[in-house]
Design a protein around this motif. Structure first.
Motif, PDB file in Angstrom:
ATOM      1  N   GLY A  57       2.561  -4.776  -8.900  1.00  0.00           N
ATOM      2  CA  GLY A  57       3.310  -5.857  -9.523  1.00  0.00           C
ATOM      3  C   GLY A  57       4.562  -6.205  -8.744  1.00  0.00           C
ATOM      4  O   GLY A  57       4.967  -7.374  -8.675  1.00  0.00           O
ATOM      5  N   SER A  58       5.187  -5.199  -8.120  1.00  0.00           N
ATOM      6  CA  SER A  58       6.387  -5.443  -7.315  1.00  0.00           C
ATOM      7  C   SER A  58       6.058  -6.268  -6.083  1.00  0.00           C
ATOM      8  O   SER A  58       6.806  -7.179  -5.705  1.00  0.00           O
ATOM      9  CB  SER A  58       7.017  -4.112  -6.897  1.00  0.00           C
ATOM     10  N   PHE A  59       4.932  -5.959  -5.416  1.00  0.00           N
ATOM     11  CA  PHE A  59       4.515  -6.755  -4.264  1.00  0.00           C
ATOM     12  C   PHE A  59       4.259  -8.200  -4.677  1.00  0.00           C
ATOM     13  O   PHE A  59       4.651  -9.139  -3.975  1.00  0.00           O
ATOM     14  CB  PHE A  59       3.247  -6.160  -3.638  1.00  0.00           C
ATOM     15  N   LYS A  60       3.615  -8.380  -5.820  1.00  0.00           N
ATOM     16  CA  LYS A  60       3.278  -9.726  -6.275  1.00  0.00           C
ATOM     17  C   LYS A  60       4.527 -10.528  -6.627  1.00  0.00           C
ATOM     18  O   LYS A  60       4.615 -11.726  -6.346  1.00  0.00           O
ATOM     19  CB  LYS A  60       2.357  -9.630  -7.494  1.00  0.00           C
ATOM     20  N   THR A  61       5.511  -9.865  -7.233  1.00  0.00           N
ATOM     21  CA  THR A  61       6.724 -10.554  -7.680  1.00  0.00           C
ATOM     22  C   THR A  61       7.737 -10.750  -6.565  1.00  0.00           C
ATOM     23  O   THR A  61       8.370 -11.804  -6.458  1.00  0.00           O
ATOM     24  CB  THR A  61       7.390  -9.770  -8.830  1.00  0.00           C
ATOM     25  N   GLY A  62       7.899  -9.728  -5.723  1.00  0.00           N
ATOM     26  CA  GLY A  62       8.961  -9.775  -4.734  1.00  0.00           C
ATOM     27  C   GLY A  62       8.522  -9.985  -3.306  1.00  0.00           C
ATOM     28  O   GLY A  62       9.288 -10.497  -2.485  1.00  0.00           O
ATOM     29  N   GLY A  63       7.288  -9.574  -2.955  1.00  0.00           N
ATOM     30  CA  GLY A  63       6.862  -9.633  -1.565  1.00  0.00           C
ATOM     31  C   GLY A  63       7.181  -8.331  -0.850  1.00  0.00           C
ATOM     32  O   GLY A  63       7.919  -7.483  -1.364  1.00  0.00           O
ATOM     33  N   PRO A  64       6.639  -8.124   0.352  1.00  0.00           N
ATOM     34  CA  PRO A  64       6.788  -6.844   1.049  1.00  0.00           C
ATOM     35  C   PRO A  64       8.230  -6.463   1.377  1.00  0.00           C
ATOM     36  O   PRO A  64       8.631  -5.315   1.195  1.00  0.00           O
ATOM     37  CB  PRO A  64       5.967  -7.042   2.327  1.00  0.00           C
ATOM     38  N   VAL A 115       1.343  -0.100   3.263  1.00  0.00           N
ATOM     39  CA  VAL A 115       0.628  -0.960   2.318  1.00  0.00           C
ATOM     40  C   VAL A 115       0.950  -2.425   2.597  1.00  0.00           C
ATOM     41  O   VAL A 115       0.062  -3.301   2.563  1.00  0.00           O
ATOM     42  CB  VAL A 115       0.996  -0.598   0.870  1.00  0.00           C
ATOM     43  N   SER A 116       2.234  -2.715   2.875  1.00  0.00           N
ATOM     44  CA  SER A 116       2.644  -4.105   3.095  1.00  0.00           C
ATOM     45  C   SER A 116       1.984  -4.719   4.318  1.00  0.00           C
ATOM     46  O   SER A 116       1.880  -5.945   4.426  1.00  0.00           O
ATOM     47  CB  SER A 116       4.167  -4.172   3.254  1.00  0.00           C
ATOM     48  N   MET A 117       1.514  -3.896   5.244  1.00  0.00           N
ATOM     49  CA  MET A 117       0.821  -4.412   6.426  1.00  0.00           C
ATOM     50  C   MET A 117      -0.661  -4.650   6.157  1.00  0.00           C
ATOM     51  O   MET A 117      -1.332  -5.333   6.934  1.00  0.00           O
ATOM     52  CB  MET A 117       0.986  -3.432   7.597  1.00  0.00           C
ATOM     53  N   LEU A 118      -1.185  -4.078   5.075  1.00  0.00           N
ATOM     54  CA  LEU A 118      -2.612  -4.159   4.802  1.00  0.00           C
ATOM     55  C   LEU A 118      -2.969  -5.076   3.648  1.00  0.00           C
ATOM     56  O   LEU A 118      -4.132  -5.477   3.512  1.00  0.00           O
ATOM     57  CB  LEU A 118      -3.161  -2.745   4.499  1.00  0.00           C
ATOM     58  N   VAL A 119      -1.989  -5.403   2.793  1.00  0.00           N
ATOM     59  CA  VAL A 119      -2.266  -6.210   1.603  1.00  0.00           C
ATOM     60  C   VAL A 119      -1.245  -7.341   1.501  1.00  0.00           C
ATOM     61  O   VAL A 119      -0.042  -7.079   1.410  1.00  0.00           O
ATOM     62  CB  VAL A 119      -2.196  -5.351   0.323  1.00  0.00           C
ATOM     63  N   PRO A 120      -1.664  -8.618   1.515  1.00  0.00           N
ATOM     64  CA  PRO A 120      -0.724  -9.725   1.324  1.00  0.00           C
ATOM     65  C   PRO A 120      -0.295  -9.791  -0.136  1.00  0.00           C
ATOM     66  O   PRO A 120      -1.075  -9.452  -1.044  1.00  0.00           O
ATOM     67  CB  PRO A 120      -1.544 -10.954   1.725  1.00  0.00           C
ATOM     68  N   TYR A 121       0.930 -10.250  -0.392  1.00  0.00           N
ATOM     69  CA  TYR A 121       1.396 -10.289  -1.786  1.00  0.00           C
ATOM     70  C   TYR A 121       0.673 -11.360  -2.602  1.00  0.00           C
ATOM     71  O   TYR A 121       0.803 -11.421  -3.832  1.00  0.00           O
ATOM     72  CB  TYR A 121       2.916 -10.479  -1.847  1.00  0.00           C
ATOM     73  N   THR A 122      -0.119 -12.185  -1.938  1.00  0.00           N
ATOM     74  CA  THR A 122      -0.900 -13.204  -2.648  1.00  0.00           C
ATOM     75  C   THR A 122      -2.291 -12.701  -3.027  1.00  0.00           C
ATOM     76  O   THR A 122      -3.089 -13.464  -3.591  1.00  0.00           O
ATOM     77  CB  THR A 122      -1.051 -14.453  -1.772  1.00  0.00           C
ATOM     78  N   LEU A 174      -3.698  -7.929  -7.170  1.00  0.00           N
ATOM     79  CA  LEU A 174      -2.433  -7.238  -7.406  1.00  0.00           C
ATOM     80  C   LEU A 174      -1.902  -7.507  -8.807  1.00  0.00           C
ATOM     81  O   LEU A 174      -1.781  -8.664  -9.228  1.00  0.00           O
ATOM     82  CB  LEU A 174      -1.381  -7.675  -6.382  1.00  0.00           C
ATOM     83  N   GLY A 175      -1.579  -6.429  -9.521  1.00  0.00           N
ATOM     84  CA  GLY A 175      -0.935  -6.557 -10.824  1.00  0.00           C
ATOM     85  C   GLY A 175      -1.753  -7.218 -11.893  1.00  0.00           C
ATOM     86  O   GLY A 175      -1.208  -7.721 -12.881  1.00  0.00           O
ATOM     87  N   THR A 176      -3.086  -7.229 -11.753  1.00  0.00           N
ATOM     88  CA  THR A 176      -3.933  -7.927 -12.723  1.00  0.00           C
ATOM     89  C   THR A 176      -4.605  -6.991 -13.715  1.00  0.00           C
ATOM     90  O   THR A 176      -5.191  -7.445 -14.685  1.00  0.00           O
ATOM     91  CB  THR A 176      -5.020  -8.737 -11.997  1.00  0.00           C
ATOM     92  N   ALA A 177      -4.548  -5.696 -13.488  1.00  0.00           N
ATOM     93  CA  ALA A 177      -5.222  -4.744 -14.375  1.00  0.00           C
ATOM     94  C   ALA A 177      -4.435  -3.445 -14.400  1.00  0.00           C
ATOM     95  O   ALA A 177      -3.558  -3.202 -13.574  1.00  0.00           O
ATOM     96  CB  ALA A 177      -6.664  -4.488 -13.900  1.00  0.00           C
TER      97      ALA A 177
END
Length: 583
Positions: A97-104, A321-328, A332-335
């Motif tokens: 959820g933090s990645f989705k809300t704030g970005g890497p 993790v931030s290099m392997l998963v885009p915040y979009t 992310l944060g859906t379950a």
């Protein structure tokens, strides 16, 4: 302080030799396994103390120093509790959820700031806990060095945090099993209440066995979590460098597309609360000081290792993790299960089969570890509050095996709320329950820093030398000032984010779910002031008790040992000196 109290204190504070502990009352020989088990639940045998002429504060202090908790936690237990004890759903799932809300970039900045603050806080706690290894240390330090009403609020704030987290983590462990829905696994077709029942029974039995059961369980689970995080870091570096099945070099591509920040500064501020939740439990090594065989040796090493845990298990792993998963990423944060974990998503996106299921199993064990810590943290805090008259007297009960059994059973009974998992809208109920403790760790850490500051002021005012301290915070009192300031800033920023959430408009429900902890703490504080009619708002430094509850230390011997240790370290290589400075 009365002369009677000083005389009594000399009989009970010399714990290095085991005085005042349950070990002094062990039966000379076993009378049979079943009889020993039954006798173990009987009240601990304590010598009666003449409290004639003592003030209420003096009576409370001597009772705290005489809690008959057994010291069964060894150095290895404290080390692993410090290193891996707080690694749980906050890191593995909540960070999504933090990645989705704030970005890497927001995630790294937010976790780094909270981690920096926590390193100083743990040093402050280490100094206090080595000096005063008493159960329920956080609230009792606030009572002694700040204000009894604030100590009352902090004690109940901390107890409620773990009381609510316990059933929530049991449900979370059952929900994480839903990850295997994709292959129609039979385990996911079982009602969640069945899995909750199994987890509830296991955690309950572990804690009924006493502090040794808690320590051994945390030792094993922490090793598993540490291995998993280290393994993921190695895996992630290989994948980012193009060593995956598709041999695609990723590098820092996702920091440019879709970008480093999702919601600017507000996104960074929103990360702080998740970071605090992910780090919560770090302070448990200080809470366990009263049940540690030799806190003078174990706690300083544990406190120093907080740096490595923050750097490796949080900052490094989240950077990978931030290099392997885009915040979009839509997952992310859906379950609430492993499918929304950025760690699992990173492994799945790399195209490695089987490994996501392995990591999801680690997440389940991590969640159960937090549930185990919840029972320990809540029960010890309730017992400490009862000892100083801030909770019902029944919670003072400690049996001959050193278990605060009434407090443990109360926590376990409250944990029956986990069976609300059979109710389809259980999530709404627990969102509001969790709101009671959402900012609990921020209040706890801020109070620890302020207690350390006030303790050092009292040492100076009363003409006491810092050479009396078996362990001194590495950055002194300055880190505590910085830590206190960061905690106050986080409370202010969270108020802003709760009132105007990123990408949304003001909503009363959203605000109170994010900030309910603050009015609850204020209610406890004001309520205690009204009940006791004690209108003093702080304890004067010249009146602070700097002796009761401490473990006796021979100052001359301590100084000689410190000189010898420093000389030995200086005689070793530069690498060893660096290692001992940080570890």
């Amino acid at each position: 302080m009365s002369d009677d109290y000083k005389k009594d204190e000399t009989q009970v504070t010399g714990v290095e030799s085991g005085e005042g502990s349950l070990d002094d009352h062990e039966p000379p020989q076993s009378r049979g396994l079943w009889r020993d088990i039954i006798d173990g639940f009987k009240p601990a045998q304590m010598e009666k103390i003449d409290t004639t002429g003592m003030t209420e504060e003096e009576v409370q202090a001597i009772m705290m120093s005489r809690q008959p908790l057994k010291r069964k936690l060894k150095n290895r237990h404290i080390q692993m509790i410090a290193i891996g004890g707080s690694i749980g759903s906050g890191l593995f799932i909540g960070s999504g959820g933090s990645f989705k809300t704030g970005g890497p970039a927001a995630v790294i900045i937010g976790f780094a700031i909270i981690g920096f603050m926590l390193f100083g806080t743990m040093n402050a706690l280490g100094e206090l806990a080595v000096r005063f290894p008493i159960s329920g240390s956080f609230s009792i330090y606030s009572v002694r060095f700040l204000d009894p009403s604030w100590g009352f609020a902090m004690g109940w704030n901390y107890a409620l945090q773990w009381l609510v987290v316990y059933p929530l983590e049991l449900i979370a462990a059952a929900v994480v099993i839903n990850y295997w829905n994709y292959d129609d696994n039979g385990a996911t077709n079982v009602n969640k209440a069945a899995w909750v029942s199994l987890f509830y029974f296991i955690i309950s039995m572990v804690n009924v066995f006493g502090v040794r059961g808690y320590g051994e369980t945390e030792f094993i689970l922490s090793i598993i979590k540490v291995i998993a995080v280290v393994g993921f870091c190695i895996f992630g570096i290989v994948i980012a460098a193009g060593g995956g099945p598709n041999h695609h070099y990723i590098g820092a591509h996702y920091w440019y597309d879709p970008g480093a920040f999702a919601n600017g500064f507000k996104g960074v501020a929103a990360v702080f609360v998740n970071a605090a939740f992910a780090f919560s439990g770090t302070e448990l090594s200080g809470l366990a000081a009263a049940e540690t065989a030799n806190p003078q040796k174990a706690l300083p090493r544990a406190v120093k290792q907080v740096f490595w845990r923050i750097l490796l298990f949080y900052i490094v792993s989240l950077t990978i993790v931030s290099m392997l998963v885009p915040y979009t990423d839509p997952n992310l944060g859906t379950a609430a299960d492993g499918s929304s974990s950025p760690f699992v998503i990173a492994i799945k996106n790399a195209g490695v089969s089987g490994l996501p299921s392995v990591f999801n199993t680690v997440i389940i064990l991590a969640v159960l570890s937090v549930a185990n810590s919840s029972v320990f943290g809540c029960s010890r805090t309730l017992t400490a509050l009862a000892q100083v008259g801030m909770a019902p007297k029944i919670f003072k009960y400690i049996d001959r095996e050193g278990r605060p059994m009434v407090s443990i059973m109360a926590t376990i009974i409250f944990g029956l709320l986990c069976f609300l998992s059979a109710y389809k809208d259980y999530g709404t109920v627990f969102d509001w329950l969790l709101a009671f403790s959402g900012l609990s760790s921020i209040f706890t850490w801020g109070s620890i820093c302020l207690c350390h500051i006030r303790f050092r002021v009292a040492m100076h005012k009363q003409g006491r030398s810092l050479d009396e301290l078996a362990f001194k915070a590495q950055a002194g009192v300055y880190a505590s000032w910085v830590g206190f300031g960061i905690n106050v800033a986080v409370l202010g920023l969270q108020f802003w984010v709760a009132l105007w959430p990123p990408g949304g408009s003001p909503d009363a429900s959203v605000f109170f779910q994010a900030y309910l902890s603050a009015p609850v703490v204020i209610a406890f504080y004001v309520g205690h002031k009204l009940w006791t009619r004690n209108w003093k708002f702080y304890v004067r430094s010249k009146d602070m008790d700097l002796d009761s509850g401490r473990r006796e230390v021979d100052i001359a011997t301590l100084e000689r040992e410190n000189v010898e240790e420093r000389a030995y370290i200086q005689s070793r290589s530069i690498f060893y000196r660096i290692y001992r400075f940080w570890c």
